[in-house]
Write a protein that holds these residues in place. Structure first.
Motif, mmCIF file in Angstrom:
data_model
loop_
_atom_site.group_PDB
_atom_site.id
_atom_site.type_symbol
_atom_site.label_atom_id
_atom_site.label_comp_id
_atom_site.label_asym_id
_atom_site.label_seq_id
_atom_site.Cartn_x
_atom_site.Cartn_y
_atom_site.Cartn_z
ATOM 1 N N GLY A 74 -6.495 -0.327 -9.647
ATOM 2 C CA GLY A 74 -6.379 0.912 -8.881
ATOM 3 C C GLY A 74 -4.949 1.278 -8.574
ATOM 4 N N GLY A 75 -4.006 0.420 -9.001
ATOM 5 C CA GLY A 75 -2.599 0.661 -8.706
ATOM 6 C C GLY A 75 -1.704 0.218 -9.841
ATOM 7 N N VAL A 76 -0.481 -0.151 -9.485
ATOM 8 C CA VAL A 76 0.539 -0.541 -10.465
ATOM 9 C C VAL A 76 0.877 -2.018 -10.307
ATOM 10 N N GLU A 129 0.840 -1.188 0.000
ATOM 11 C CA GLU A 129 0.000 0.000 0.000
ATOM 12 C C GLU A 129 0.881 1.246 0.000
ATOM 13 N N ILE A 130 0.295 2.394 -0.372
ATOM 14 C CA ILE A 130 1.064 3.628 -0.298
ATOM 15 C C ILE A 130 1.102 4.080 1.152
ATOM 16 N N PRO A 131 2.110 4.876 1.547
ATOM 17 C CA PRO A 131 2.223 5.316 2.947
ATOM 18 C C PRO A 131 1.032 6.167 3.366
ATOM 19 N N ARG A 184 2.300 6.042 -6.669
ATOM 20 C CA ARG A 184 1.909 7.113 -5.744
ATOM 21 C C ARG A 184 1.648 8.422 -6.487
ATOM 22 N N ILE A 185 2.514 8.734 -7.459
ATOM 23 C CA ILE A 185 2.344 9.954 -8.251
ATOM 24 C C ILE A 185 1.032 9.904 -9.039
ATOM 25 N N TYR A 186 0.773 8.781 -9.704
ATOM 26 C CA TYR A 186 -0.461 8.641 -10.479
ATOM 27 C C TYR A 186 -1.695 8.791 -9.588
ATOM 28 N N LYS A 187 -1.592 8.265 -8.367
ATOM 29 C CA LYS A 187 -2.713 8.364 -7.435
ATOM 30 C C LYS A 187 -2.962 9.816 -7.053
ATOM 31 N N HIS A 188 -1.907 10.526 -6.692
ATOM 32 C CA HIS A 188 -2.065 11.919 -6.248
ATOM 33 C C HIS A 188 -2.487 12.847 -7.384
ATOM 34 N N LEU A 189 -2.186 12.478 -8.633
ATOM 35 C CA LEU A 189 -2.596 13.293 -9.777
ATOM 36 C C LEU A 189 -4.001 12.932 -10.263
ATOM 37 N N GLY A 190 -4.588 11.882 -9.648
ATOM 38 C CA GLY A 190 -5.954 11.512 -9.995
ATOM 39 C C GLY A 190 -6.094 10.517 -11.125
ATOM 40 N N TYR A 191 -5.005 9.830 -11.467
ATOM 41 C CA TYR A 191 -5.052 8.857 -12.562
ATOM 42 C C TYR A 191 -5.293 7.431 -12.053
ATOM 43 N N LEU A 192 -5.004 7.179 -10.790
ATOM 44 C CA LEU A 192 -5.256 5.871 -10.186
ATOM 45 C C LEU A 192 -6.010 6.057 -8.873
ATOM 46 N N GLU A 193 -6.843 5.081 -8.561
ATOM 47 C CA GLU A 193 -7.669 5.176 -7.359
ATOM 48 C C GLU A 193 -6.869 4.990 -6.073
ATOM 49 N N LYS A 194 -5.957 3.991 -6.054
ATOM 50 C CA LYS A 194 -5.230 3.671 -4.821
ATOM 51 C C LYS A 194 -3.736 3.923 -4.915
ATOM 52 N N GLY A 195 -3.132 3.614 -6.044
ATOM 53 C CA GLY A 195 -1.705 3.865 -6.225
ATOM 54 C C GLY A 195 -0.791 2.830 -5.610
ATOM 55 N N HIS A 196 -1.347 1.702 -5.133
ATOM 56 C CA HIS A 196 -0.528 0.666 -4.510
ATOM 57 C C HIS A 196 0.288 -0.085 -5.565
ATOM 58 N N LEU A 197 1.223 -0.902 -5.111
ATOM 59 C CA LEU A 197 2.075 -1.675 -6.020
ATOM 60 C C LEU A 197 1.913 -3.164 -5.756
#
Length: 496
Positions: free
Chosen positions: A324-326, A209-211, A282-295
């Motif tokens: 929702g992530g990578v 998960e992202i921090p 994480r970047i994609y999540k914060h820019l609104g391109y991914l829902e969760k941004g997890h790996l």
């Protein structure tokens, strides 16, 4: 009922029993639906111990295991077994019977129901239920709630229903005597946290998960703090700026360029590919391109099964967990290295289909050696059309490897003396000069550092007193012999 002596001052009323029957019916119905879900039945083996993977488990077995875990958590808030409220015990017994296909409400009337907890066999049955191995979870999941974890992993429609059911059962057990103590409140919170935010395990793959409290500024700052990788930092910065502007254009109703976020990471091992993939999510999540941004990190072993029909199921499970992530696939070229009838092709076809189905909520990063990755991408027109972002990772220079080692030392509360740094740099320069494409880079430095602190331990173990300065200082004597170490490193990397 009194907590001290369990006297039957609060019998099981018709209203209370009706609540319990409804909970049992909901749980049983959910289990029937899950047992008919192929994704669910396939995902079970990924949570089971290796030696029990061949056992045919059903949803009710796993749910019972989780309910027993809830009961055990509350039982530990009491000084002895006899102090546990009878209603709490009865909840466990009723749900056990219900999930075994037996409904006590159809066997006994309310008077008999209230007599059951006071029979000589009742507590023996409770202990028998607690000792039954309904489901043998793999080691890293033993302290978790398994059914919510499986359902979250496969994105099941039953996820919320089962999580709510377990939380309601926990609340019923906590309120069995109409009071909730501070200890019970804490147990309820712990159960809720684990049930609603389950740990995800995907076979040999990794889920991260992202921090918490993460921001775009934090990620970009961490990116700049990475040692070396200057071209990668510039590539990520350029991509971030491009995506920011695309979002602004979208918000203003202007046309935007087609954004393919999938990427190819080309480079030797230990050069930060996984770290950068994690940051991209994480970047994609914060820019609104991914829902969760997890790996989700995997490789051929995590995607390919050994027999017909199972690779698609296995690959689909990994992809579902990554939505929702990578999804980071290391040594992705190995999916095409098994020959004409290899199941790796089935994995690729599944990947391509799901990339299309979830093009707005899934990013795939494939990684490996440059030459092999070029062949891999060119092997399939679908891969060529979907992957058009390439990041080239190079070997770390000797001074960068030294900086990595110093950073590892700092994080571990160690400090290299100038003489130690000088000797270590000579080792790294010789290794870098004779490096081959399999050179381990940061991985090699970590392995070398472990040897250094072992040598330090042997040097200081008999000294008295052992001061803090002695514990943190790594001297020239702790650095292993240069020529021998260089030879060992090169041989080790070749073997890898």
């Amino acid at each position: 009922m009194n907590k001290e002596n369990n006297t039957p001052t609060q019998p099981i009323t018709a209203e209370y029993f009706d609540i319990l029957k409804k909970e049992g019916a909901k749980a049983w119905t959910s289990c029937i639906h899950l047992n008919a879900d192929k994704k669910f039945t396939s995902a079970i083996t990924g949570m089971a111990k290796t030696d029990s993977a061949a056992i045919t488990y059903k949803a009710e077995h796993i749910l019972l295991r989780d309910i027993v875990k809830v009961f055990t958590a509350f039982s530990l808030t009491y000084d002895d077994f006899g102090a546990i409220p009878i209603k709490t015990k009865f909840i466990l017994v009723y749900l056990y019977e219900k999930l075994q296909g037996r409904d006590l409400s159809k066997t006994y009337d309310l008077k008999k129901i209230n007599e059951l907890p006071y029979s000589s066999q009742f507590d023996k049955n409770i202990n028998l239920i607690r000792e039954t191995s309904f489901f043998e979870a793999k080691e890293e999941m033993e302290t978790e709630f398994i059914l919510p974890a499986i359902l979250t992993k496969i994105k099941s429609k039953q996820t919320v229903s089962i999580a709510s059911s377990i939380n309601r059962i926990a609340l019923l057990m906590a309120k069995a005597d109409d009071t909730i103590t501070e200890k019970e409140e804490e147990v309820l919170k712990q159960i809720s946290d684990k049930v609603n935010n389950p740990k995800i395990v995907i076979g040999t793959s990794k889920y991260e998960e992202i921090p918490e409290d993460d921001t775009l500024e934090i990620v970009l700052a961490e990116l700049q703090e990475l040692i070396g990788l200057e071209n990668i930092k510039k590539n990520v910065e350029d991509l971030t700026n491009f995506l920011k502007i695309q979002k602004i254009r979208e918000e203003k109703g202007l046309k935007t360029a087609t954004n393919s976020l999938h990427a190819v990471f080309m480079g030797p091992p230990g050069t930060g590919k996984t770290t950068v993939a994690r940051m991209l999510g994480r970047i994609y999540k914060h820019l609104g391109y991914l829902e969760k941004g997890h790996l989700v990190e995997t490789d051929r072993a995590g995607l390919v099964a050994g027999y017909v029909g199972q690779t698609a199921i296995k690959t689909d499970e990994i992809i579902t967990a990554a939505l929702g992530g990578v999804l980071f696939i290391d040594e992705a070229y190995s999916l095409t290295s098994g020959g004409f009838n290899d199941f790796g092709k089935e994995a690729i076809e599944t990947l391509l289909k799901r990339m299309e189905d979830h093009r707005k909520n899934l990013v795939i990063v494939v990684a490996g050696y440059p030459d092999e990755m070029e062949v891999f991408i060119q092997s399939n027109p679908g891969l060529q059309s979907r992957f058009n972002r390439y990041f080239e990772f190079d070997h770390f220079a000797a001074n960068e490897l030294l900086d990595i080692c110093k950073l590892i030392a700092k994080k571990g509360d160690f400090m290299l003396t100038p003489d130690a740094e000088e000797k270590l740099l000579e080792i790294l320069e010789r290794v870098y000069e004779k490096r081959h494409r399999g050179f381990g880079n940061a991985r090699t430095v970590r392995n070398l550092f472990e040897k250094i602190i072992e040598r330090q331990a042997n040097r200081i173990v008999e000294m008295t007193p052992i001061t803090e300065k002695l514990l943190i200082t790594l001297t020239e004597e702790d650095i292993p012999e240069i020529l021998k170490t260089v030879k060992e490193i090169l041989v080790f990397d070749e073997e890898e």
